[in-house]
Design a protein around this motif. Structure first.
Motif, PDB file in Angstrom:
ATOM      1  N   TYR A  43       0.832  -1.204   0.000  1.00  0.00           N
ATOM      2  CA  TYR A  43       0.000   0.000   0.000  1.00  0.00           C
ATOM      3  C   TYR A  43       0.869   1.259   0.000  1.00  0.00           C
ATOM      4  N   ASP A  44       1.880   1.276   0.840  1.00  0.00           N
ATOM      5  CA  ASP A  44       2.740   2.454   0.960  1.00  0.00           C
ATOM      6  C   ASP A  44       3.514   2.738  -0.326  1.00  0.00           C
ATOM      7  N   ARG A  95      -2.285   7.465  -3.388  1.00  0.00           N
ATOM      8  CA  ARG A  95      -2.253   6.011  -3.229  1.00  0.00           C
ATOM      9  C   ARG A  95      -3.234   5.379  -4.199  1.00  0.00           C
ATOM     10  N   GLY A 101       1.947   4.089  -5.378  1.00  0.00           N
ATOM     11  CA  GLY A 101       1.403   5.423  -5.538  1.00  0.00           C
ATOM     12  C   GLY A 101       2.334   6.266  -6.390  1.00  0.00           C
TER      13      GLY A 101
END
Length: 109
Positions: A41-42, A83, A45
């Motif tokens: 997730y981090d 994100r 993006g």
């Protein structure tokens, strides 16, 4: 997961499937499934400026489809990150396959 060509919607669904040999790498470093989900997730993006240059800086309110908002690619600002993935807990991280099907993990480039 973070290439602009694959980013069509506000959130792009994805899954990570590792064979048992590759799954041992994060597990051996002390990372659990939640840690891997959070890392994905981090890292998935781009900045608003990146999206602007790719013509994907707008997002439809109704359908969440990305589009070119009409902002000049070289406009100031745009350093904030966007994100692409849904919340970390909704990213499936699976282990499947056989041990040694490709070869030892350290031999795979």
């Amino acid at each position: 997961m973070a290439t602009t060509g694959s980013i069509i919607f506000r959130h792009t669904p994805c899954a990570l499937v590792l064979d048992p040999d590759h799954a041992r790498m994060p597990a051996g470093a002390g990372y659990g499934r939640r840690d891997v989900q959070q890392r994905l997730y981090d890292q998935a993006g781009r900045t608003v400026a990146d999206l602007r240059r790719a013509g994907e800086d707008g997002v439809g309110e109704d359908d969440g489809v990305r589009y070119a908002a009409g902002t000049a690619p070289d406009a100031p600002g745009g350093e904030e990150s966007v994100r692409f993935l849904p919340p970390p807990e909704s990213i499936p991280v699976l282990v499947a396959g056989a041990h040694g099907a490709v070869g030892p993990a350290e031999d795979v480039v």
